[in-house]
Write a protein that holds these residues in place. Sequence first.
Motif, short mmCIF file in Angstrom:
data_model
loop_
_atom_site.label_atom_id
_atom_site.label_comp_id
_atom_site.label_asym_id
_atom_site.label_seq_id
_atom_site.Cartn_x
_atom_site.Cartn_y
_atom_site.Cartn_z
N PHE A 49 3.90 6.40 -5.40
CA PHE A 49 3.99 6.46 -6.69
C PHE A 49 2.83 6.96 -7.48
CE2 PHE A 49 7.52 3.03 -6.74
CZ PHE A 49 8.26 3.64 -7.58
N LEU A 50 1.77 7.12 -6.73
CA LEU A 50 0.22 7.66 -7.24
C LEU A 50 0.64 8.89 -7.80
CD1 LEU A 50 -2.54 6.07 -5.31
CD2 LEU A 50 -2.23 5.84 -7.39
N MET B 249 0.85 -1.31 0.12
CA MET B 249 -0.12 0.09 0.04
C MET B 249 0.87 1.33 -0.24
SD MET B 249 -3.00 -1.07 2.86
CE MET B 249 -4.01 0.63 2.36
N LEU B 250 2.06 1.32 0.88
CA LEU B 250 2.77 2.58 0.79
C LEU B 250 3.64 2.68 -0.46
CD1 LEU B 250 4.28 2.01 4.53
CD2 LEU B 250 2.19 3.56 3.47
N GLN C 197 4.17 0.17 11.03
CA GLN C 197 3.26 -0.95 10.22
C GLN C 197 3.21 -0.70 8.53
OE1 GLN C 197 -0.86 -0.96 12.03
NE2 GLN C 197 0.11 0.21 13.90
N LEU C 198 2.41 -1.57 8.15
CA LEU C 198 2.34 -1.49 6.49
C LEU C 198 3.67 -1.54 5.87
CD1 LEU C 198 -0.39 1.22 6.16
CD2 LEU C 198 -0.69 -1.19 6.40
N VAL C 199 4.54 -2.30 6.41
CA VAL C 199 6.15 -2.44 6.17
C VAL C 199 6.25 -2.82 4.61
CG1 VAL C 199 8.50 -3.33 6.78
CG2 VAL C 199 6.82 -2.61 8.21
N TYR C 200 7.05 -2.19 3.77
CA TYR C 200 7.62 -2.72 2.28
C TYR C 200 9.04 -2.58 2.53
CZ TYR C 200 8.21 -3.17 -2.49
OH TYR C 200 8.73 -3.39 -3.48
N ILE D 4 -6.55 7.85 3.20
CA ILE D 4 -7.90 7.73 4.09
C ILE D 4 -8.02 6.17 4.18
CG2 ILE D 4 -10.12 7.76 4.59
CD1 ILE D 4 -8.78 10.46 5.00
N CYS D 5 -7.62 5.35 3.03
CA CYS D 5 -7.65 4.12 3.13
C CYS D 5 -6.85 3.32 4.09
CB CYS D 5 -7.74 3.51 1.65
SG CYS D 5 -9.20 3.71 0.90
#
Length: 241
Positions: free
Chosen positions: A7-8, A1-2, A55-58, A41-42
């Motif tokens: 990139f978005l 997610m990150l 958290q959400l580690v990449y 927000i997601c």
Amino acid sequence: MLLLLNFLPAVGCLVVFFIKDRKTAQAMSLLWSLFVFNYSICLLFAFDASNSWYQLVYELRWIDSNNVFLSLAVDGLSLSLIILTAFLIPICVLLSWNNTVYKKAKQYVLCYLIMESFLFGIFTSLDLLLFYVFFEAVLIPMFLIIGIFGSRSRRIRASYLLFLYTLFSSFFMFLAILFIYYKTGTTDYVVLKTIQLSSLEEKLCWLGFFSSFAVKMPLVPVHIWLPEAHCEAPTSGSVIL
């Protein structure tokens, strides 16, 4: 997610770049920045507020032979800053919507989209070297926003003051990062939490980082660039600054 979050805005920047009409480019940049805000927000729904660790580690090996990684993660503080940034960018786009000063509207919104990508990199990086790259990269679009789209006669001087003050001070932070890597063999936050340096080494590294952050904040007497930058920048540039 990150990784997608980082990139978005850059993808949106690429899309807007190929749009020739000024109004269409503005509309697309606004829609894209709102989409990025909704995506940020997601992240709240994927974030566990009861967990104080990253958290959400990449993680991706960046320079494998030298133990340098592309590491991304968030905690509660960085997540709030990500959402704040994603919220401000559409506002910055809207602030210049009907302003005839911004005849180069496409270039203007491109600066904000690429800056958003760099800011997300600052708030999500778990590696000191990666943090430094994003920390310095933000200077480029900010330099252009003040120097090109500022509405007063001293805008060029103000943009150079911002660029040179922050670039020079960040050199000491870069030296501190190199020293940390030389002593520990890594620039990863998580690993560095477990490593103990001597008192003198810690103080020298602290001075390196402090010299950079003191200018960015800014603290007296290294605040001279700030009044110039805020006065000469467009309203939206001052908001994001």
